[in-house]
Design a protein around this motif. Structure first.
Motif, PDB file in Angstrom:
ATOM      1  N   ALA A   1       0.832  -1.204   0.000  1.00 34.45           N
ATOM      2  CA  ALA A   1       0.000   0.000   0.000  1.00 34.45           C
ATOM      3  C   ALA A   1       0.866   1.253   0.000  1.00 34.45           C
ATOM      4  CB  ALA A   1      -0.936  -0.001   1.204  1.00 34.45           C
ATOM      5  N   ALA A   2       1.952   1.234   0.765  1.00 32.65           N
ATOM      6  CA  ALA A   2       2.856   2.380   0.810  1.00 32.65           C
ATOM      7  C   ALA A   2       3.520   2.591  -0.548  1.00 32.65           C
ATOM      8  CB  ALA A   2       3.910   2.175   1.898  1.00 32.65           C
ATOM      9  N   GLN A   3       3.842   1.512  -1.242  1.00 29.96           N
ATOM     10  CA  GLN A   3       4.440   1.642  -2.575  1.00 29.96           C
ATOM     11  C   GLN A   3       3.454   2.264  -3.557  1.00 29.96           C
ATOM     12  OE1 GLN A   3       5.663  -2.431  -3.146  1.00 29.96           O
ATOM     13  NE2 GLN A   3       7.774  -1.965  -2.576  1.00 29.96           N
ATOM     14  N   ARG A   4       2.217   1.826  -3.511  1.00 31.72           N
ATOM     15  CA  ARG A   4       1.193   2.418  -4.394  1.00 31.72           C
ATOM     16  C   ARG A   4       0.983   3.894  -4.073  1.00 31.72           C
ATOM     17  NH1 ARG A   4      -1.165  -2.496  -3.111  1.00 31.72           N
ATOM     18  NH2 ARG A   4      -2.638  -1.514  -1.688  1.00 31.72           N
ATOM     19  N   PHE A   5       0.917   4.195  -2.786  1.00 32.27           N
ATOM     20  CA  PHE A   5       0.726   5.578  -2.354  1.00 32.27           C
ATOM     21  C   PHE A   5       1.918   6.445  -2.757  1.00 32.27           C
ATOM     22  CE2 PHE A   5       0.661   8.766   1.246  1.00 32.27           C
ATOM     23  CZ  PHE A   5      -0.412   9.483   0.760  1.00 32.27           C
ATOM     24  N   GLY A   6       3.128   5.929  -2.539  1.00 35.14           N
ATOM     25  CA  GLY A   6       4.329   6.663  -2.917  1.00 35.14           C
ATOM     26  C   GLY A   6       4.399   6.911  -4.412  1.00 35.14           C
ATOM     27  N   ALA A   7       4.047   5.914  -5.210  1.00 42.69           N
ATOM     28  CA  ALA A   7       4.046   6.077  -6.668  1.00 42.69           C
ATOM     29  C   ALA A   7       3.040   7.138  -7.099  1.00 42.69           C
ATOM     30  CB  ALA A   7       3.733   4.744  -7.343  1.00 42.69           C
ATOM     31  N   ARG A   8       1.893   7.148  -6.453  1.00 44.38           N
ATOM     32  CA  ARG A   8       0.860   8.153  -6.772  1.00 44.38           C
ATOM     33  C   ARG A   8       1.342   9.560  -6.390  1.00 44.38           C
ATOM     34  NH1 ARG A   8      -5.167   7.081  -4.960  1.00 44.38           N
ATOM     35  NH2 ARG A   8      -5.750   7.015  -7.129  1.00 44.38           N
ATOM     36  N   LEU A   9       1.964   9.673  -5.221  1.00 41.43           N
ATOM     37  CA  LEU A   9       2.493  10.968  -4.800  1.00 41.43           C
ATOM     38  C   LEU A   9       3.550  11.474  -5.786  1.00 41.43           C
ATOM     39  CD1 LEU A   9       2.861  10.345  -0.969  1.00 41.43           C
ATOM     40  CD2 LEU A   9       1.294  11.960  -2.050  1.00 41.43           C
ATOM     41  N   MET A  10       4.465  10.591  -6.193  1.00 38.55           N
ATOM     42  CA  MET A  10       5.515  10.994  -7.134  1.00 38.55           C
ATOM     43  C   MET A  10       4.920  11.392  -8.478  1.00 38.55           C
ATOM     44  SD  MET A  10       8.929   8.753  -6.355  1.00 38.55           S
ATOM     45  CE  MET A  10       8.246   7.120  -6.252  1.00 38.55           C
ATOM     46  N   ALA A  11       3.940  10.654  -8.954  1.00 41.14           N
ATOM     47  CA  ALA A  11       3.308  10.960 -10.239  1.00 41.14           C
ATOM     48  C   ALA A  11       2.632  12.327 -10.218  1.00 41.14           C
ATOM     49  CB  ALA A  11       2.304   9.873 -10.601  1.00 41.14           C
ATOM     50  N   GLN A  12       2.097  12.699  -9.061  1.00 39.84           N
ATOM     51  CA  GLN A  12       1.391  13.971  -8.919  1.00 39.84           C
ATOM     52  C   GLN A  12       2.299  15.093  -8.442  1.00 39.84           C
ATOM     53  OE1 GLN A  12      -1.939  13.155  -6.331  1.00 39.84           O
ATOM     54  NE2 GLN A  12      -2.940  11.862  -7.834  1.00 39.84           N
ATOM     55  N   GLY A  13       3.547  14.774  -8.123  1.00 38.09           N
ATOM     56  CA  GLY A  13       4.453  15.782  -7.588  1.00 38.09           C
ATOM     57  C   GLY A  13       4.038  16.256  -6.208  1.00 38.09           C
ATOM     58  N   ALA A  14       3.348  15.388  -5.475  1.00 37.03           N
ATOM     59  CA  ALA A  14       2.841  15.734  -4.151  1.00 37.03           C
ATOM     60  C   ALA A  14       3.789  15.213  -3.066  1.00 37.03           C
ATOM     61  CB  ALA A  14       1.445  15.143  -3.954  1.00 37.03           C
ATOM     62  N   THR A  15       3.573  15.666  -1.847  1.00 36.97           N
ATOM     63  CA  THR A  15       4.377  15.249  -0.704  1.00 36.97           C
ATOM     64  C   THR A  15       3.475  14.837   0.447  1.00 36.97           C
ATOM     65  OG1 THR A  15       4.520  17.528   0.088  1.00 36.97           O
ATOM     66  CG2 THR A  15       6.326  16.744  -1.310  1.00 36.97           C
ATOM     67  N   VAL A  16       4.083  14.207   1.441  1.00 29.45           N
ATOM     68  CA  VAL A  16       3.336  13.779   2.617  1.00 29.45           C
ATOM     69  C   VAL A  16       4.220  13.929   3.856  1.00 29.45           C
ATOM     70  CG1 VAL A  16       3.989  11.332   2.457  1.00 29.45           C
ATOM     71  CG2 VAL A  16       1.837  11.950   3.547  1.00 29.45           C
ATOM     72  N   ALA A  17       3.572  14.224   4.972  1.00 29.48           N
ATOM     73  CA  ALA A  17       4.191  14.192   6.297  1.00 29.48           C
ATOM     74  C   ALA A  17       3.210  13.435   7.184  1.00 29.48           C
ATOM     75  CB  ALA A  17       4.421  15.593   6.830  1.00 29.48           C
ATOM     76  N   VAL A  18       3.722  12.720   8.155  1.00 33.21           N
ATOM     77  CA  VAL A  18       2.842  11.906   8.997  1.00 33.21           C
ATOM     78  C   VAL A  18       3.054  12.211  10.474  1.00 33.21           C
ATOM     79  CG1 VAL A  18       2.733  10.035   7.307  1.00 33.21           C
ATOM     80  CG2 VAL A  18       4.452   9.953   9.094  1.00 33.21           C
ATOM     81  N   ALA A  19       1.991  12.008  11.235  1.00 31.04           N
ATOM     82  CA  ALA A  19       2.052  12.040  12.696  1.00 31.04           C
ATOM     83  C   ALA A  19       1.469  10.714  13.154  1.00 31.04           C
ATOM     84  CB  ALA A  19       1.250  13.207  13.250  1.00 31.04           C
ATOM     85  N   GLU A  20       2.255   9.944  13.884  1.00 28.10           N
ATOM     86  CA  GLU A  20       1.838   8.607  14.287  1.00 28.10           C
ATOM     87  C   GLU A  20       1.803   8.494  15.799  1.00 28.10           C
ATOM     88  OE1 GLU A  20       3.740   5.409  11.894  1.00 28.10           O
ATOM     89  OE2 GLU A  20       4.976   7.064  11.138  1.00 28.10           O
ATOM     90  N   SER A  21       0.996   7.560  16.268  1.00 27.86           N
ATOM     91  CA  SER A  21       0.927   7.293  17.696  1.00 27.86           C
ATOM     92  C   SER A  21       1.080   5.800  17.937  1.00 27.86           C
ATOM     93  CB  SER A  21      -0.393   7.804  18.268  1.00 27.86           C
ATOM     94  OG  SER A  21      -0.452   7.542  19.655  1.00 27.86           O
ATOM     95  N   SER A  22      -0.009   5.081  17.987  1.00 26.89           N
ATOM     96  CA  SER A  22       0.046   3.674  18.385  1.00 26.89           C
ATOM     97  C   SER A  22       0.776   2.776  17.399  1.00 26.89           C
ATOM     98  CB  SER A  22      -1.365   3.140  18.632  1.00 26.89           C
ATOM     99  OG  SER A  22      -2.124   3.233  17.453  1.00 26.89           O
TER     100      SER A  22
END
Length: 71
Positions: free
Chosen positions: A7-28
């Motif tokens: 899922a992360a690979q698909r999401f990363g590929a989509r972000l790269m294709a769109q020139g978008a970025t992501v930041a995350v805040a995680e807990s559990s």
């Protein structure tokens, strides 16, 4: 973590294709989302960074302040 990687690979590929970025805040999940995103080559093109705020006491710090500002 292996179950997150496809899922992360698909999401990363989509972000790269769109020139978008992501930041995350995680807990559990304790950084598993960040680790899955960073497991792929070229992740620096889309992954800005992340924060792991695990304990209830820590959640009253920076992540709590960020939530309050977001509205």
């Amino acid at each position: 973590m292996e179950s997150l990687i496809p899922a992360a690979q698909r999401f990363g590929a989509r972000l790269m294709a769109q020139g978008a970025t992501v930041a995350v805040a995680e807990s559990s999940v304790g950084g598993l989302v960040s680790a899955a995103l960073l497991a792929q080559p070229g992740a620096s093109a889309f992954f800005l960074g992340g924060a792991v705020v695990y304990t209830a006491a820590a959640r009253q710090g920076p992540a709590h302040a960020m939530r309050d500002r977001a509205g």
